[in-house]
Design a protein around this motif. Structure first.
Motif, PDB file in Angstrom:
ATOM      1  N   PHE A  72      87.510  37.228  31.620  1.00 54.54           N
ATOM      2  CA  PHE A  72      87.495  38.243  30.567  1.00 54.54           C
ATOM      3  C   PHE A  72      86.036  38.531  30.229  1.00 54.54           C
ATOM      4  CE2 PHE A  72      88.087  39.928  26.231  1.00 54.54           C
ATOM      5  CZ  PHE A  72      89.180  40.757  26.420  1.00 54.54           C
ATOM      6  N   ASP A  73      85.328  39.118  31.210  1.00 58.30           N
ATOM      7  CA  ASP A  73      83.905  39.377  30.969  1.00 58.30           C
ATOM      8  C   ASP A  73      83.679  40.801  30.469  1.00 58.30           C
ATOM      9  OD1 ASP A  73      84.018  41.051  33.172  1.00 58.30           O
ATOM     10  OD2 ASP A  73      83.097  39.593  34.533  1.00 58.30           O
ATOM     11  N   GLU A  74      82.427  41.227  30.362  1.00 59.49           N
ATOM     12  CA  GLU A  74      82.147  42.512  29.689  1.00 59.49           C
ATOM     13  C   GLU A  74      82.674  43.716  30.460  1.00 59.49           C
ATOM     14  OE1 GLU A  74      79.901  40.370  30.784  1.00 59.49           O
ATOM     15  OE2 GLU A  74      78.523  41.391  32.158  1.00 59.49           O
ATOM     16  N   ALA A  75      83.035  43.525  31.732  1.00 54.76           N
ATOM     17  CA  ALA A  75      83.514  44.659  32.526  1.00 54.76           C
ATOM     18  C   ALA A  75      85.035  44.663  32.711  1.00 54.76           C
ATOM     19  CB  ALA A  75      82.839  44.644  33.900  1.00 54.76           C
ATOM     20  N   THR A  76      85.717  43.654  32.168  1.00 56.50           N
ATOM     21  CA  THR A  76      87.169  43.554  32.379  1.00 56.50           C
ATOM     22  C   THR A  76      87.896  44.742  31.746  1.00 56.50           C
ATOM     23  OG1 THR A  76      86.999  41.139  32.284  1.00 56.50           O
ATOM     24  CG2 THR A  76      89.204  42.091  32.002  1.00 56.50           C
ATOM     25  N   LEU A  77      88.701  45.427  32.547  1.00 55.40           N
ATOM     26  CA  LEU A  77      89.496  46.522  31.989  1.00 55.40           C
ATOM     27  C   LEU A  77      90.648  45.931  31.191  1.00 55.40           C
ATOM     28  CD1 LEU A  77      90.316  49.566  31.853  1.00 55.40           C
ATOM     29  CD2 LEU A  77      91.711  49.140  33.871  1.00 55.40           C
ATOM     30  N   CYS A  78      90.812  46.365  29.950  1.00 60.62           N
ATOM     31  CA  CYS A  78      91.984  45.916  29.191  1.00 60.62           C
ATOM     32  C   CYS A  78      92.561  47.060  28.377  1.00 60.62           C
ATOM     33  CB  CYS A  78      91.677  44.678  28.345  1.00 60.62           C
ATOM     34  SG  CYS A  78      90.079  44.628  27.561  1.00 60.62           S
ATOM     35  N   LEU A  79      93.770  46.857  27.888  1.00 56.16           N
ATOM     36  CA  LEU A  79      94.469  47.889  27.119  1.00 56.16           C
ATOM     37  C   LEU A  79      94.882  47.323  25.768  1.00 56.16           C
ATOM     38  CD1 LEU A  79      95.413  48.795  30.164  1.00 56.16           C
ATOM     39  CD2 LEU A  79      97.145  50.047  28.883  1.00 56.16           C
ATOM     40  N   GLY A  80      94.510  48.034  24.728  1.00 55.64           N
ATOM     41  CA  GLY A  80      95.033  47.703  23.414  1.00 55.64           C
ATOM     42  C   GLY A  80      96.174  48.650  23.114  1.00 55.64           C
ATOM     43  N   VAL A  81      97.262  48.117  22.561  1.00 59.21           N
ATOM     44  CA  VAL A  81      98.446  48.943  22.254  1.00 59.21           C
ATOM     45  C   VAL A  81      98.842  48.693  20.806  1.00 59.21           C
ATOM     46  CG1 VAL A  81     100.852  49.404  22.869  1.00 59.21           C
ATOM     47  CG2 VAL A  81      99.242  48.712  24.652  1.00 59.21           C
ATOM     48  N   ALA A  82      99.037  49.765  20.062  1.00 65.82           N
ATOM     49  CA  ALA A  82      99.466  49.625  18.669  1.00 65.82           C
ATOM     50  C   ALA A  82     100.725  50.451  18.428  1.00 65.82           C
ATOM     51  CB  ALA A  82      98.364  50.078  17.727  1.00 65.82           C
ATOM     52  N   ARG A  83     101.623  49.908  17.631  1.00 67.41           N
ATOM     53  CA  ARG A  83     102.854  50.613  17.206  1.00 67.41           C
ATOM     54  C   ARG A  83     103.681  51.117  18.401  1.00 67.41           C
ATOM     55  NH1 ARG A  83      98.668  51.689  14.618  1.00 67.41           N
ATOM     56  NH2 ARG A  83      98.344  53.732  15.573  1.00 67.41           N
TER      57      ARG A  83
ATOM     58  N   MET B  43     102.281  55.760  18.276  1.00 68.94           N
ATOM     59  CA  MET B  43     101.731  54.741  19.157  1.00 68.94           C
ATOM     60  C   MET B  43     100.294  55.085  19.552  1.00 68.94           C
ATOM     61  SD  MET B  43     103.234  53.689  22.898  1.00 68.94           S
ATOM     62  CE  MET B  43     102.991  55.357  23.534  1.00 68.94           C
ATOM     63  N   ARG B  44      99.441  54.075  19.683  1.00 70.71           N
ATOM     64  CA  ARG B  44      98.093  54.316  20.185  1.00 70.71           C
ATOM     65  C   ARG B  44      97.799  53.342  21.317  1.00 70.71           C
ATOM     66  NH1 ARG B  44      93.882  54.759  15.594  1.00 70.71           N
ATOM     67  NH2 ARG B  44      95.443  56.332  15.110  1.00 70.71           N
ATOM     68  N   ILE B  45      97.345  53.883  22.452  1.00 68.81           N
ATOM     69  CA  ILE B  45      96.954  53.046  23.593  1.00 68.81           C
ATOM     70  C   ILE B  45      95.511  53.390  23.927  1.00 68.81           C
ATOM     71  CG2 ILE B  45      97.406  52.423  26.006  1.00 68.81           C
ATOM     72  CD1 ILE B  45     100.251  53.431  25.686  1.00 68.81           C
ATOM     73  N   ILE B  46      94.652  52.396  23.970  1.00 69.24           N
ATOM     74  CA  ILE B  46      93.259  52.623  24.368  1.00 69.24           C
ATOM     75  C   ILE B  46      92.924  51.646  25.490  1.00 69.24           C
ATOM     76  CG2 ILE B  46      90.832  52.668  23.630  1.00 69.24           C
ATOM     77  CD1 ILE B  46      91.820  53.189  20.764  1.00 69.24           C
TER      78      ILE B  46
END
Lengths: 252, 252
Positions: free
Chosen positions: A195-206, A212-215
């Motif tokens: 989980f380094d500074e370049a790791t792609l991840c997704l935050g999901v809310a509601r 709903m918000r996905i970033i």
């Protein structure tokens, strides 16, 4: 009679299935398991739509005094409502087993849960590995990091659920930002580039709501992003298929 | 207007959510994706309950002529119904992406799918690893065996989906017995003790219905068991928690 264990879906009073609503309407008592998840609307709204008084079941009632839910189902119809699907936590399986042990007939009515609704991100559900969760008290906890590591070693995605603390006095829901901060701290200690500074991840809310918000982005981006109200969860994708890449690009 | 992608659940006309049914009733055209899964009731019954004519969408329509589904949603309300949850296969994500690309507003309504409804077995959903599937033409296929092996190496459960062949002329659904037979054949060749004569496994038929059947046991037992009508799936558990063991003992 019957204990109905009914998933009521992820967000509001209309996420229940037609079959689930018909069962609720037949019930003499309706309990709502109220400590492992959160609806997006008030219980008043749900009561008004279902046309039933709802008894909020906290951890103590469900885990210590389950007989108060189970025994009335011997000679009347009782609903045990679960946010999401009927079996989202060990405690739901436990109610099911205890009821059967006592000779109570149990009927299960399924619904969506976070486990399948995350398909809306465009990530393939069959490519998710073990699900992990981050607790609030995580000073000495590294299991979520290990789960992401194990899944990534197989090219699999990881769904990370975030802690909920809910009792009669207060409610607290972990945010994506806190989860990212936690994982960055463990990365800083372990330095295994999980989980380094370049790791792609997704935050999901509601998830499951209109709001709903996905970033998608790096930990640095998600750390600063505003996801708004709970519930939140985090996804660390593994190896991406091109359709998945295309889907994620919409959230970047 | 809107393209509604609606999960209609696993079994019958009443497994749709209240929100899903309200959306269907607003639609001018209603398509049902009809080749990656199977309902337990006839389409006539679903049409009667929804109060709408249903257009059956086969693979050719969904994958080659998707514009016939997407473009009318530019200026009318169109429903694309999916058995289970809205995103169960890559093809559903693809419809979603193509619609957004063409400027069509898309609304997703979730439901139960095999991915979460298997919680009814008592196995914890968060302990499932990658999902795999066995195709009918499997002479040279070993990927399902490898998936079980990888999951087991992490102590995780494996959900094995079984092939469906459906076109305008015929329908064919793989049975638990055939799946067990296939895995025994690969074990005989590979001899890695991933699926040997003592491996505990679960056959599941008609998940989400009143007539569901779950049988736990060795491959030899499942090979001879009668599971009845489709759909079937198979689960190879990983490391069991004592609550999971207790749950499985009811099916043995």
């Amino acid at each position: 009679m019957t204990l109905y264990i009914i998933g009521i879906g992820l967000w509001d009073e209309k996420d229940i299935t037609v079959k689930g609503l018909e069962a609720v309407k037949k019930c003499d008592r309706v309990f709502l398991e109220n400590y492992t998840s959160k609806l997006g609307v008030s219980v008043d709204k749900v009561e008004a739509f279902y046309g039933k008084k709802i008894i909020l079941a906290d951890r103590e009632l469900v885990e210590k005094r389950a007989d108060e839910i189970i025994l009335p189902a011997k000679d009347s119809a009782v609903a045990f409502l679960v946010i999401g699907d009927a079996f989202g936590a060990t405690t739901h399986t436990d109610i099911f087993l205890r009821a059967r042990e006592k000779g109570v007939h149990v009927s299960v009515i399924h619904n969506a849960s976070v486990m399948n609704a995350i398909g809306v991100t465009g990530l393939e559900l069959y490519k998710f590995g073990k699900t992990t969760s981050i607790p609030f008290h995580n000073e000495n906890v590294e299991a979520p990091y290990d789960a992401i590591k194990a899944n990534r070693s197989l090219g699999l995605h990881t769904l990370v659920l975030l802690d909920i603390q809910k009792d009669n006095h207060s409610e607290k829901y972990m945010r994506v930002n806190e989860a990212v901060n936690y994982l960055m701290r463990i990365e800083g200690k372990r330095k295994e580039k999980i989980f380094d500074e370049a790791t792609l991840c997704l935050g999901v809310a509601r998830l499951g709501s209109k709001d709903m918000r996905i970033i998608a982005g790096t930990p640095g981006k998600l750390l600063l992003a505003n996801f708004g109200d709970p519930l939140h969860c985090l996804i660390i994708p593994g190896k991406l298929h091109f359709i998945e890449e295309e889907a994620l690009s919409k959230f970047q």
